[in-house]
Design a protein around this motif. Structure first.
Motif, short mmCIF file in Angstrom:
data_model
loop_
_atom_site.label_atom_id
_atom_site.label_comp_id
_atom_site.label_asym_id
_atom_site.label_seq_id
_atom_site.Cartn_x
_atom_site.Cartn_y
_atom_site.Cartn_z
N GLY A 76 37.46 40.88 36.51
CA GLY A 76 38.13 41.68 37.54
C GLY A 76 38.16 41.01 38.89
N LEU A 77 37.55 39.81 38.99
CA LEU A 77 37.51 39.13 40.29
C LEU A 77 38.91 38.89 40.84
N LEU A 78 39.77 38.30 40.03
CA LEU A 78 41.10 37.95 40.51
C LEU A 78 41.95 39.18 40.79
N HIS A 79 41.64 40.30 40.13
CA HIS A 79 42.40 41.53 40.38
C HIS A 79 42.21 42.00 41.82
N ALA A 80 41.11 41.59 42.44
CA ALA A 80 40.87 41.99 43.83
C ALA A 80 41.81 41.27 44.79
N LEU A 81 42.41 40.19 44.35
CA LEU A 81 43.34 39.43 45.20
C LEU A 81 44.80 39.69 44.85
N GLY A 82 45.04 40.38 43.74
CA GLY A 82 46.42 40.60 43.31
C GLY A 82 46.58 41.98 42.71
N SER A 83 47.35 42.04 41.62
CA SER A 83 47.59 43.32 40.96
C SER A 83 46.33 43.82 40.28
N PRO A 84 46.07 45.13 40.39
CA PRO A 84 44.89 45.68 39.71
C PRO A 84 45.13 45.97 38.23
N ILE A 85 46.36 45.77 37.76
CA ILE A 85 46.71 46.11 36.38
C ILE A 85 46.22 45.02 35.43
N SER A 86 45.54 45.45 34.37
CA SER A 86 45.05 44.52 33.36
C SER A 86 46.11 44.31 32.29
N PHE A 87 46.20 43.10 31.74
CA PHE A 87 47.09 42.84 30.62
C PHE A 87 46.29 42.50 29.37
N GLU A 88 44.99 42.80 29.39
CA GLU A 88 44.11 42.49 28.27
C GLU A 88 43.14 43.65 28.07
N ARG A 89 42.46 43.61 26.94
CA ARG A 89 41.35 44.53 26.70
C ARG A 89 40.04 43.78 26.93
N MET A 90 39.14 44.41 27.62
CA MET A 90 37.85 43.79 27.88
C MET A 90 36.76 44.66 27.27
N THR A 91 35.96 44.07 26.38
CA THR A 91 34.91 44.80 25.69
C THR A 91 33.57 44.09 25.88
N VAL A 92 32.52 44.78 25.49
CA VAL A 92 31.18 44.20 25.56
C VAL A 92 30.88 43.53 24.22
N GLN A 93 30.71 42.23 24.24
CA GLN A 93 30.40 41.47 23.03
C GLN A 93 28.91 41.52 22.71
N VAL A 94 28.09 41.25 23.72
CA VAL A 94 26.63 41.31 23.59
C VAL A 94 26.11 42.31 24.61
N ALA A 95 25.40 43.32 24.13
CA ALA A 95 24.89 44.37 25.01
C ALA A 95 23.92 43.81 26.05
N GLY A 96 23.86 44.47 27.18
CA GLY A 96 22.94 44.04 28.22
C GLY A 96 23.30 44.64 29.57
N ARG A 97 22.77 44.03 30.61
CA ARG A 97 22.95 44.55 31.96
C ARG A 97 24.06 43.80 32.70
N ALA A 98 24.67 44.51 33.64
CA ALA A 98 25.69 43.91 34.51
C ALA A 98 25.70 44.67 35.83
N TRP A 99 26.20 44.01 36.86
CA TRP A 99 26.48 44.68 38.12
C TRP A 99 27.90 45.24 38.06
N ARG A 100 28.05 46.49 38.46
CA ARG A 100 29.37 47.11 38.54
C ARG A 100 29.72 47.27 40.01
#
Length: 235
Positions: A76-100
């Motif tokens: 989502g980094l590049l979405h902050a500089l351009g369009s917020p619309i995604s053209f892909e699906r993003m899923t969690v491959q390996v469970a764990g922690r992340a910053w939101r």
């Protein structure tokens, strides 16, 4: 503060503090869908120890993975500089922690900070290196070579020898049937390179996997490092 994510750790201290006030530490379960094609991306996800998978979904339901993202970057980094619309699906491959991080927070911060914009671009370029190389690899190299490349990249991100991977996801990554994944994993196991039980692969001989893979693993690592090298000095 060390954020355990390379994008956040690349920022000057003041920018890190600014974004830090809006960060939420979240636990992400495997297979959770965080973003869907055609929808606005509401938040940036910056992995700590999880791995995200970005896939393209076809009309018939077929899926192919274009890249994976670990603590070296974020989604989502590049979405902050351009369009917020995604053209892909993003899923969690390996469970764990992340910053939101809410997308609008990063967008506002990037509007005011050249250092944040610079880091976003460099990390986006590093991700595109992986995507471009993966396209070539999927077209030109064998399923076994591609599997070895993927196992090596996953091991790099997990930081250990045990990889929590399902046959279903490996099939999506390779663009093959699950029976093909079974045959490939069985062959690598017979050679002593890995062992495989339901939902888990253990790497026993990394050097052998490196010999089995194609040039793409090294190209991805080298290319991404080159993109990020200019971002190592904080401004």
């Amino acid at each position: 503060m060390a954020w355990q994510n390379d994008f956040l750790d690349s920022l000057p201290e003041a920018d890190g503090r600014r974004l830090g006030a809006a960060l939420t530490d979240v636990s992400l379960p495997r297979n959770e869908i965080l973003s869907e094609a055609g929808q606005a991306v509401p938040a940036v996800y910056l992995p700590i120890d999880c791995i995200l998978s970005v896939v393209t979904v076809m009309r018939d339901g077929g899926q192919v993975e274009s890249r994976t993202i670990g603590r070296e970057s974020g989604y989502g980094l590049l979405h902050a500089l351009g369009s917020p619309i995604s053209f892909e699906r993003m899923t969690v491959q390996v469970a764990g922690r992340a910053w939101r991080l809410p997308l609008e927070v990063l967008k506002a911060a990037a509007d005011e900070s050249a250092a944040i914009r610079k880091s976003i671009v460099h990390h986006a370029q590093a991700t595109l290196v992986q995507t471009a190389q993966s396209v070539a690899c999927n077209s030109l190299h064998s399923a076994e070579q591609r599997l070895c490349r993927w196992l090596l990249l996953t091991q790099d991100r997990v930081g250990g020898d045990v990889l929590p991977l399902t046959q279903e996801h490996m099939a999506i990554m390779l663009g093959v049937q699950r029976t093909t994944v079974t045959a490939l994993a069985s062959e690598l196991q017979a050679r002593g390179h890995i062992s495989y039980v339901r939902g888990r692969i253990t790497v026993h001989n990394r050097a052998a996997l490196e010999r089995c893979t194609c040039e793409c693993y090294e190209a991805i690592q080298r290319g991404a490092a080159a993109m990020l090298r200019a971002d190592q000095r904080k401004t």
